[in-house]
Design a protein around this motif. Structure first.
Motif, PDB file in Angstrom:
ATOM      1  N   ASN A  32       0.812  -1.217   0.000  1.00  0.00           N
ATOM      2  CA  ASN A  32       0.000   0.000   0.000  1.00  0.00           C
ATOM      3  C   ASN A  32       0.846   1.269   0.000  1.00  0.00           C
ATOM      4  OD1 ASN A  32      -2.430  -1.513   0.141  1.00  0.00           O
ATOM      5  ND2 ASN A  32      -2.089  -1.784   2.331  1.00  0.00           N
ATOM      6  N   GLU A  33       2.097   1.131  -0.427  1.00  0.00           N
ATOM      7  CA  GLU A  33       3.038   2.259  -0.458  1.00  0.00           C
ATOM      8  C   GLU A  33       3.213   2.872   0.932  1.00  0.00           C
ATOM      9  OE1 GLU A  33       2.491   5.003  -3.670  1.00  0.00           O
ATOM     10  OE2 GLU A  33       2.211   3.410  -5.127  1.00  0.00           O
ATOM     11  N   GLN A  34       3.260   2.008   1.941  1.00  0.00           N
ATOM     12  CA  GLN A  34       3.528   2.413   3.316  1.00  0.00           C
ATOM     13  C   GLN A  34       4.808   1.708   3.743  1.00  0.00           C
ATOM     14  OE1 GLN A  34      -0.139   0.800   4.741  1.00  0.00           O
ATOM     15  NE2 GLN A  34      -1.114   2.816   4.849  1.00  0.00           N
ATOM     16  N   CYS A  35       5.632   2.404   4.493  1.00  0.00           N
ATOM     17  CA  CYS A  35       6.890   1.790   4.884  1.00  0.00           C
ATOM     18  C   CYS A  35       7.321   2.269   6.260  1.00  0.00           C
ATOM     19  CB  CYS A  35       7.978   2.079   3.849  1.00  0.00           C
ATOM     20  SG  CYS A  35       8.432   3.814   3.692  1.00  0.00           S
ATOM     21  N   VAL A  36       8.379   1.637   6.745  1.00  0.00           N
ATOM     22  CA  VAL A  36       8.988   2.004   8.012  1.00  0.00           C
ATOM     23  C   VAL A  36      10.292   2.707   7.686  1.00  0.00           C
ATOM     24  CG1 VAL A  36       9.907   1.151  10.193  1.00  0.00           C
ATOM     25  CG2 VAL A  36       7.956   0.013   9.130  1.00  0.00           C
ATOM     26  N   GLY A  37      10.487   3.852   8.281  1.00  0.00           N
ATOM     27  CA  GLY A  37      11.714   4.613   8.075  1.00  0.00           C
ATOM     28  C   GLY A  37      12.238   5.106   9.401  1.00  0.00           C
ATOM     29  N   SER A  38      13.259   5.892   9.347  1.00  0.00           N
ATOM     30  CA  SER A  38      13.780   6.478  10.585  1.00  0.00           C
ATOM     31  C   SER A  38      14.256   7.891  10.296  1.00  0.00           C
ATOM     32  CB  SER A  38      14.910   5.633  11.164  1.00  0.00           C
ATOM     33  OG  SER A  38      16.000   5.596  10.282  1.00  0.00           O
ATOM     34  N   ARG A  39      14.191   8.683  11.308  1.00  0.00           N
ATOM     35  CA  ARG A  39      14.645  10.068  11.257  1.00  0.00           C
ATOM     36  C   ARG A  39      15.535  10.317  12.453  1.00  0.00           C
ATOM     37  NH1 ARG A  39      14.135  10.396   6.554  1.00  0.00           N
ATOM     38  NH2 ARG A  39      12.223  10.939   5.519  1.00  0.00           N
ATOM     39  N   VAL A  40      16.557  11.111  12.263  1.00  0.00           N
ATOM     40  CA  VAL A  40      17.428  11.502  13.370  1.00  0.00           C
ATOM     41  C   VAL A  40      16.842  12.762  13.990  1.00  0.00           C
ATOM     42  CG1 VAL A  40      19.745  12.221  14.024  1.00  0.00           C
ATOM     43  CG2 VAL A  40      19.434  10.467  12.272  1.00  0.00           C
ATOM     44  N   THR A  41      16.613  12.707  15.298  1.00  0.00           N
ATOM     45  CA  THR A  41      16.076  13.842  16.040  1.00  0.00           C
ATOM     46  C   THR A  41      17.083  14.212  17.121  1.00  0.00           C
ATOM     47  OG1 THR A  41      14.975  12.538  17.738  1.00  0.00           O
ATOM     48  CG2 THR A  41      13.743  12.908  15.686  1.00  0.00           C
ATOM     49  N   PRO A  42      16.910  15.342  17.803  1.00  0.00           N
ATOM     50  CA  PRO A  42      17.818  15.681  18.903  1.00  0.00           C
ATOM     51  C   PRO A  42      17.867  14.602  19.992  1.00  0.00           C
ATOM     52  CG  PRO A  42      16.520  17.598  18.299  1.00  0.00           C
ATOM     53  CD  PRO A  42      15.965  16.433  17.523  1.00  0.00           C
ATOM     54  N   ALA A  43      16.768  13.846  20.163  1.00  0.00           N
ATOM     55  CA  ALA A  43      16.727  12.796  21.176  1.00  0.00           C
ATOM     56  C   ALA A  43      17.337  11.483  20.676  1.00  0.00           C
ATOM     57  CB  ALA A  43      15.291  12.551  21.606  1.00  0.00           C
ATOM     58  N   GLY A  44      17.673  11.408  19.391  1.00  0.00           N
ATOM     59  CA  GLY A  44      18.218  10.179  18.812  1.00  0.00           C
ATOM     60  C   GLY A  44      17.437   9.763  17.584  1.00  0.00           C
ATOM     61  N   ARG A  45      17.613   8.518  17.165  1.00  0.00           N
ATOM     62  CA  ARG A  45      16.949   7.986  15.981  1.00  0.00           C
ATOM     63  C   ARG A  45      15.498   7.656  16.322  1.00  0.00           C
ATOM     64  NH1 ARG A  45      17.126   2.590  14.747  1.00  0.00           N
ATOM     65  NH2 ARG A  45      16.121   2.147  12.801  1.00  0.00           N
ATOM     66  N   GLN A  46      14.551   8.124  15.514  1.00  0.00           N
ATOM     67  CA  GLN A  46      13.110   7.923  15.723  1.00  0.00           C
ATOM     68  C   GLN A  46      12.563   7.048  14.604  1.00  0.00           C
ATOM     69  OE1 GLN A  46      10.592   9.479  18.008  1.00  0.00           O
ATOM     70  NE2 GLN A  46       9.474   7.809  17.056  1.00  0.00           N
ATOM     71  N   LEU A  47      11.899   5.954  14.964  1.00  0.00           N
ATOM     72  CA  LEU A  47      11.243   5.098  13.986  1.00  0.00           C
ATOM     73  C   LEU A  47       9.956   5.791  13.543  1.00  0.00           C
ATOM     74  CD1 LEU A  47      11.780   2.271  12.777  1.00  0.00           C
ATOM     75  CD2 LEU A  47      10.155   1.384  14.446  1.00  0.00           C
ATOM     76  N   PHE A  49       6.453   5.766  10.636  1.00  0.00           N
ATOM     77  CA  PHE A  49       5.592   5.151   9.636  1.00  0.00           C
ATOM     78  C   PHE A  49       5.448   6.165   8.513  1.00  0.00           C
ATOM     79  CE2 PHE A  49       1.263   4.889   7.905  1.00  0.00           C
ATOM     80  CZ  PHE A  49       1.255   3.580   7.449  1.00  0.00           C
ATOM     81  N   GLN A  50       5.718   5.746   7.280  1.00  0.00           N
ATOM     82  CA  GLN A  50       5.694   6.671   6.158  1.00  0.00           C
ATOM     83  C   GLN A  50       4.750   6.190   5.065  1.00  0.00           C
ATOM     84  OE1 GLN A  50       9.920   6.364   5.319  1.00  0.00           O
ATOM     85  NE2 GLN A  50      10.306   8.323   6.302  1.00  0.00           N
ATOM     86  N   THR A  51       4.115   7.135   4.396  1.00  0.00           N
ATOM     87  CA  THR A  51       3.354   6.862   3.187  1.00  0.00           C
ATOM     88  C   THR A  51       4.139   7.464   2.035  1.00  0.00           C
ATOM     89  OG1 THR A  51       1.287   6.986   4.435  1.00  0.00           O
ATOM     90  CG2 THR A  51       1.128   7.135   2.037  1.00  0.00           C
ATOM     91  N   VAL A  52       4.303   6.674   0.970  1.00  0.00           N
ATOM     92  CA  VAL A  52       5.151   7.057  -0.154  1.00  0.00           C
ATOM     93  C   VAL A  52       4.290   7.196  -1.411  1.00  0.00           C
ATOM     94  CG1 VAL A  52       7.116   6.345  -1.560  1.00  0.00           C
ATOM     95  CG2 VAL A  52       7.073   5.792   0.868  1.00  0.00           C
ATOM     96  N   SER A  53       4.616   8.166  -2.245  1.00  0.00           N
ATOM     97  CA  SER A  53       3.964   8.327  -3.538  1.00  0.00           C
ATOM     98  C   SER A  53       4.988   8.866  -4.527  1.00  0.00           C
ATOM     99  CB  SER A  53       2.772   9.281  -3.430  1.00  0.00           C
ATOM    100  OG  SER A  53       2.163   9.446  -4.692  1.00  0.00           O
ATOM    101  N   GLY A  54       5.126   8.196  -5.656  1.00  0.00           N
ATOM    102  CA  GLY A  54       6.064   8.653  -6.673  1.00  0.00           C
ATOM    103  C   GLY A  54       7.508   8.702  -6.187  1.00  0.00           C
ATOM    104  N   GLY A  55       7.860   7.850  -5.245  1.00  0.00           N
ATOM    105  CA  GLY A  55       9.226   7.805  -4.744  1.00  0.00           C
ATOM    106  C   GLY A  55       9.536   8.816  -3.656  1.00  0.00           C
ATOM    107  N   ALA A  56       8.530   9.553  -3.205  1.00  0.00           N
ATOM    108  CA  ALA A  56       8.748  10.550  -2.153  1.00  0.00           C
ATOM    109  C   ALA A  56       7.806  10.296  -0.983  1.00  0.00           C
ATOM    110  CB  ALA A  56       8.509  11.954  -2.697  1.00  0.00           C
ATOM    111  N   VAL A  57       8.256  10.612   0.206  1.00  0.00           N
ATOM    112  CA  VAL A  57       7.427  10.480   1.399  1.00  0.00           C
ATOM    113  C   VAL A  57       6.422  11.624   1.411  1.00  0.00           C
ATOM    114  CG1 VAL A  57       7.419  10.512   3.920  1.00  0.00           C
ATOM    115  CG2 VAL A  57       9.255   9.329   2.700  1.00  0.00           C
ATOM    116  N   VAL A  58       5.124  11.283   1.486  1.00  0.00           N
ATOM    117  CA  VAL A  58       4.077  12.306   1.505  1.00  0.00           C
ATOM    118  C   VAL A  58       3.435  12.450   2.881  1.00  0.00           C
ATOM    119  CG1 VAL A  58       3.580  12.149  -0.964  1.00  0.00           C
ATOM    120  CG2 VAL A  58       2.332  10.679   0.637  1.00  0.00           C
ATOM    121  N   ASN A  59       3.688  11.490   3.768  1.00  0.00           N
ATOM    122  CA  ASN A  59       3.185  11.580   5.128  1.00  0.00           C
ATOM    123  C   ASN A  59       4.104  10.768   6.033  1.00  0.00           C
ATOM    124  OD1 ASN A  59       1.310  12.325   7.185  1.00  0.00           O
ATOM    125  ND2 ASN A  59       0.435  10.276   7.098  1.00  0.00           N
TER     126      ASN A  59
END
Length: 187
Positions: A32-47, A49-59
């Protein structure tokens, strides 16, 4: 024959290596073009949930952890947007978890639990709900406290069922005493 493929890079979406097997990597993405990603935040790495469309994260939505600043890893995502993985627990080590979204609470983290003698465990696969509404989660557990050795890891399967209030609970846990998973370190 004669057809061409267009490869679109996906911004976001984690690539995970299971049990230090760097030769085999997998994107943690569903149909369903949903995936798990991670982002680096000041508190550390944050897991996340992402929605992808056309190769870009839209949510993107952050997933909860068990302890503030704790490490979380997502290894699998179902088309029902349930995520299997692991999370650092208070007191050290990590345990198997599943993230799911409720209609009222947003994302919830469900601790799958491990035997009292086990030190670490992870959920690495998750099924779609079956006709009875159950979800099967697979993974591994290490019964040798602090060994972090794949030679001692055992296969495990959790069965989840609806809890009657829009969430999930663990209905059963099956740990296979044999065969053991072979080769190298878990970490």
């Amino acid at each position: 024959v004669g057809e061409s493929w267009l490869i679109t890079p996906v911004d976001g979406c984690s690539v995970e290596y299971f049990m230090m097997d760097f030769g085999n990597e997998t994107f943690v993405i569903n149909n369903n073009e949903q995936c798990v990603g991670s982002r680096v935040t000041p508190a550390g790495r944050q897991l996340v949930f992402q929605t992808v469309s056309g190769g870009a994260v839209v949510n993107e939505e952050p997933l909860p952890s068990l302890v503030p600043g704790g490490t979380t890893t997502g290894y699998a995502i179902s088309d029902a947007a349930m995520i299997a993985g692991r999370a650092t627990r208070s007191g050290g080590g990590y345990e198997p978890v599943v993230w799911y979204r409720t209609a009222t609470q947003g994302w919830v983290i469900l601790q799958l639990g491990l035997a009292s003698t086990d030190y670490i465990s992870a959920a690495t696969g998750i099924s779609e709900p079956d006709a009875a509404g159950r979800v099967r989660v697979t993974g591994w557990t290490d019964p040798e406290s602090g060994s972090d050795d794949r030679y001692s890891a055992l296969a495990v399967r959790w069965t989840l069922e609806p809890d009657g209030s829009g969430g999930w609970r663990v209905a059963s846990t099956e740990r296979l005493e044999n065969p053991k998973v072979g080769g190298g370190s878990l970490l």
